[in-house]
Write a protein that holds these residues in place. Structure first.
Motif, PDB file in Angstrom:
ATOM      1  N   TYR A  21      72.780 -16.805  -6.738  1.00 15.16           N
ATOM      2  CA  TYR A  21      74.277 -17.669  -7.216  1.00 15.16           C
ATOM      3  C   TYR A  21      74.596 -16.451  -7.984  1.00 15.16           C
ATOM      4  N   ASN A  22      75.879 -16.022  -7.385  1.00 16.76           N
ATOM      5  CA  ASN A  22      76.062 -14.780  -8.325  1.00 16.76           C
ATOM      6  C   ASN A  22      75.213 -13.250  -9.187  1.00 16.76           C
ATOM      7  N   ALA A  23      74.137 -12.928  -7.201  1.00 18.51           N
ATOM      8  CA  ALA A  23      73.541 -12.028  -7.920  1.00 18.51           C
ATOM      9  C   ALA A  23      73.697 -10.870  -6.965  1.00 18.51           C
ATOM     10  N   ASP A  24      74.880 -10.436  -6.858  1.00 16.15           N
ATOM     11  CA  ASP A  24      75.168  -9.370  -6.169  1.00 16.15           C
ATOM     12  C   ASP A  24      74.666  -8.003  -6.755  1.00 16.15           C
ATOM     13  N   ASP A  25      74.522  -8.363  -8.200  1.00 13.81           N
ATOM     14  CA  ASP A  25      74.232  -6.731  -9.142  1.00 13.81           C
ATOM     15  C   ASP A  25      72.383  -6.402  -8.095  1.00 13.81           C
ATOM     16  N   TYR A  26      72.565  -7.336  -7.625  1.00 14.20           N
ATOM     17  CA  TYR A  26      70.563  -7.336  -7.414  1.00 14.20           C
ATOM     18  C   TYR A  26      70.468  -7.718  -6.200  1.00 14.20           C
ATOM     19  N   LEU A  27      70.928  -8.413  -5.563  1.00 15.83           N
ATOM     20  CA  LEU A  27      70.747  -8.935  -4.576  1.00 15.83           C
ATOM     21  C   LEU A  27      70.549  -8.281  -2.795  1.00 15.83           C
ATOM     22  N   GLU A  28      70.650  -7.285  -3.272  1.00 12.72           N
ATOM     23  CA  GLU A  28      70.626  -6.151  -1.947  1.00 12.72           C
ATOM     24  C   GLU A  28      69.321  -5.549  -1.708  1.00 12.72           C
ATOM     25  N   GLN A  29      69.094  -4.470  -3.528  1.00 14.95           N
ATOM     26  CA  GLN A  29      67.316  -5.391  -3.843  1.00 14.95           C
ATOM     27  C   GLN A  29      66.585  -5.905  -2.932  1.00 14.95           C
ATOM     28  N   LEU A  46      67.208 -17.809   2.608  1.00  8.84           N
ATOM     29  CA  LEU A  46      68.596 -18.212   1.845  1.00  8.84           C
ATOM     30  C   LEU A  46      69.251 -18.382   1.626  1.00  8.84           C
ATOM     31  N   VAL A  47      69.227 -19.464   0.323  1.00  9.37           N
ATOM     32  CA  VAL A  47      70.015 -20.599  -0.007  1.00  9.37           C
ATOM     33  C   VAL A  47      71.707 -20.004  -0.366  1.00  9.37           C
ATOM     34  N   ASN A  48      72.141 -19.755  -0.515  1.00  8.82           N
ATOM     35  CA  ASN A  48      73.798 -19.402  -1.306  1.00  8.82           C
ATOM     36  C   ASN A  48      74.286 -20.468  -1.837  1.00  8.82           C
ATOM     37  N   ASP A  49      73.495 -20.671  -3.685  1.00  8.43           N
ATOM     38  CA  ASP A  49      74.601 -22.248  -4.529  1.00  8.43           C
ATOM     39  C   ASP A  49      76.161 -22.226  -4.791  1.00  8.43           C
ATOM     40  N   GLY A  50      76.875 -21.661  -3.709  1.00  9.24           N
ATOM     41  CA  GLY A  50      78.014 -21.478  -3.853  1.00  9.24           C
ATOM     42  C   GLY A  50      78.587 -20.285  -5.104  1.00  9.24           C
ATOM     43  N   ASP A  53      81.129 -14.832  -6.299  1.00  8.73           N
ATOM     44  CA  ASP A  53      80.804 -13.000  -6.229  1.00  8.73           C
ATOM     45  C   ASP A  53      80.672 -12.435  -4.898  1.00  8.73           C
ATOM     46  N   ASN A  54      80.498 -11.527  -4.429  1.00  8.97           N
ATOM     47  CA  ASN A  54      79.826 -11.003  -3.274  1.00  8.97           C
ATOM     48  C   ASN A  54      78.538 -10.939  -2.213  1.00  8.97           C
ATOM     49  N   SER A  55      77.333 -12.440  -2.951  1.00  5.25           N
ATOM     50  CA  SER A  55      76.602 -12.772  -2.966  1.00  5.25           C
ATOM     51  C   SER A  55      76.487 -13.000  -1.057  1.00  5.25           C
ATOM     52  N   GLU A  56      77.808 -14.113  -0.488  1.00  6.64           N
ATOM     53  CA  GLU A  56      77.647 -14.325   0.562  1.00  6.64           C
ATOM     54  C   GLU A  56      77.716 -12.840   1.520  1.00  6.64           C
ATOM     55  N   ALA A  57      78.436 -12.742   0.778  1.00  9.96           N
ATOM     56  CA  ALA A  57      78.983 -10.934   2.407  1.00  9.96           C
ATOM     57  C   ALA A  57      77.892 -10.430   2.472  1.00  9.96           C
ATOM     58  N   ILE A  58      76.885 -10.154   1.343  1.00 12.48           N
ATOM     59  CA  ILE A  58      75.766  -9.315   1.053  1.00 12.48           C
ATOM     60  C   ILE A  58      74.198  -9.947   2.495  1.00 12.48           C
ATOM     61  N   CYS A  59      74.031 -11.435   1.937  1.00  9.37           N
ATOM     62  CA  CYS A  59      73.966 -12.180   2.564  1.00  9.37           C
ATOM     63  C   CYS A  59      73.601 -12.538   4.086  1.00  9.37           C
ATOM     64  N   GLU A  60      74.817 -12.383   4.520  1.00  8.63           N
ATOM     65  CA  GLU A  60      75.451 -11.961   5.910  1.00  8.63           C
ATOM     66  C   GLU A  60      75.000 -11.023   6.825  1.00  8.63           C
ATOM     67  N   SER A  67      66.664 -11.261  12.780  1.00  2.00           N
ATOM     68  CA  SER A  67      66.361 -12.876  12.677  1.00  2.00           C
ATOM     69  C   SER A  67      65.855 -13.690  12.013  1.00  2.00           C
ATOM     70  N   ARG A  68      64.172 -13.344  11.216  1.00  2.00           N
ATOM     71  CA  ARG A  68      63.806 -13.628  10.105  1.00  2.00           C
ATOM     72  C   ARG A  68      64.790 -14.453   9.549  1.00  2.00           C
ATOM     73  N   ILE A  69      66.174 -14.487   9.423  1.00  2.00           N
ATOM     74  CA  ILE A  69      66.662 -15.137   7.790  1.00  2.00           C
ATOM     75  C   ILE A  69      67.572 -15.821   8.573  1.00  2.00           C
ATOM     76  N   ILE A  70      66.815 -16.876   7.434  1.00  2.00           N
ATOM     77  CA  ILE A  70      68.555 -17.994   7.787  1.00  2.00           C
ATOM     78  C   ILE A  70      69.654 -18.141   6.414  1.00  2.00           C
ATOM     79  N   LEU A  71      70.694 -18.083   6.593  1.00  3.19           N
ATOM     80  CA  LEU A  71      71.214 -18.347   5.245  1.00  3.19           C
ATOM     81  C   LEU A  71      71.819 -19.981   5.414  1.00  3.19           C
ATOM     82  N   ILE A  72      71.758 -20.426   4.339  1.00  3.83           N
ATOM     83  CA  ILE A  72      72.288 -22.090   3.930  1.00  3.83           C
ATOM     84  C   ILE A  72      73.293 -21.604   2.602  1.00  3.83           C
TER      85      ILE A  72
END
Length: 361
Positions: A21-29, A46-50, A53-60, A67-72
């Protein structure tokens, strides 16, 4: 024992759930540290809880790379429900958790999986670095220079609340303190993110637990495990980004703590006799503390009054269980709550106001 135990798990696979949730400052690391694990048989959920910020784009971006990643993606409902979504989706034999603002050593899951197998344990735990101000205390560690200890479930349940008092626990605790001042001091913690669980031990947590959901998950898993192994080596980097909020007394985390403590009380009888007396007094102390907190919160609020009544009932449940070894002072408090609840409430209210006035002067 759980509503996930019937699932066909993939042998040797580790599922890692990351609530976001809104973790774009640290999510890539965070995600990068999981993708570069030396244990490669991973399912990363990865469970993007609404996030707003830019978290969803980073996950995508990472989904496209591995291919080991599942995004919800889901609406915001809080970390408890986000974790539950990941738990239900997981198909691995083992289950781990990483918070989206933290990161891990590249061999963390290789080490934990190794010791689960070698010791025939159900849960493996490691130590961690604690960061409260943006800085970690880094140390070089010899991979062969650390303690490994195995606990049964009775010891583990006692250890969650720091009740263990044996040479094994002291030795590990002292060794950790020598390594770094901000490493955890006890080997058995109630955090889920420094552990690897056999998946059939992990149940989705009741959504009413809006605080201390880690603790509840660990209590349940420890209670149903046969053996728990602790590896005294720091492999997790924990950022405490909300220490003020996390420690704030409010209606939601007080209620969550009450629920968790009730759950813990239900397992005390499973402990070894030498721990039960200490555990009962510790539980009573926490219930007294929560009672005091409800007075601080009350201010005419009906929900907070209901919480106070709930805690009174919990205190009397412990008192009426007639467990040996309750401290004399605690017996007096319990007697007052049982026989003169209004008087005890007024005394508690007066003492709280008095303490507030003293602090101002």
């Amino acid at each position: 024992m759980s509503d996930t135990s019937h699932k066909p798990y993939r042998k040797g696979t580790i599922s890692i759930v990351v609530p976001i949730y809104n973790a774009d400052d640290y999510l890539e690391q965070c995600i990068s540290s999981i993708l570069t694990q030396t244990y490669i048989n991973l399912e990363i959920i990865l469970v993007n809880d609404g996030s707003t910020d830019n978290s969803e784009a980073i996950c995508e971006k990472f989904v496209d790379q591995d291919s080991r990643i599942i995004l919800i993606n889901k609406k915001n409902e809080g970390v408890t429900i986000a974790r539950n979504v990941g738990i239900r989706k997981a198909t691995g034999e083992y289950l781990g958790f990483v918070d989206s603002d933290d990161y891990i050593e590249k061999d963390m899951y290789e080490v934990l999986e190794k010791y689960i197998r070698e010791t025939k344990s159900d849960i493996a735990m490691c130590s961690y670095y604690y960061d409260a101000d943006g800085n970690y205390s880094m140390v070089d560690q010899d991979k062969n220079d650390f303690e490994v200890s195995v606990y049964n479930n009775k010891e583990a349940l006692a250890g969650i609340y720091g009740l263990l008092d044996n040479d094994k626990e002291k030795k590990i605790s002292n060794k950790s303190r020598k390594k770094t001042l901000i490493s955890n001091e006890r080997s058995i913690s109630s955090y889920v993110w420094c552990k690897l669980f056999k998946s059939n031990l992990v149940n989705p947590v009741d959504s009413k637990f809006t605080a201390l959901e880690d603790e509840l998950l660990c209590i349940e898993a420890f209670a149903h495990a046969s053996k728990i192994v602790y590896v005294d080596v720091q492999k997790y980097y924990y950022r405490n980004l909300s220490s003020g909020l996390a420690n704030m007394v409010n209606e939601f985390n007080t209620l969550g703590r009450i629920y968790v403590l009730e759950h813990y009380w239900s397992y005390i009888s499973r402990m070894e006799k030498k721990y039960i007396e200490i555990a009962v007094n510790r539980v009573l102390w926490y219930f007294f503390l929560f009672y005091y907190h409800t007075i601080r919160l009350e201010s005419g609020n009906l929900k907070n009054k209901q919480m106070r009544k709930m805690v009174e009932k919990d205190i009397l449940n412990v008192y009426d269980a007639d467990v040996h070894g309750i401290k004399d002072l605690y017996k007096v408090v319990c007697f007052l709550i049982k026989n003169m609840p209004n008087l005890f409430y007024r005394i508690s209210q007066f003492s709280y106001v008095l303490v507030k006035k003293i602090k101002k002067h």
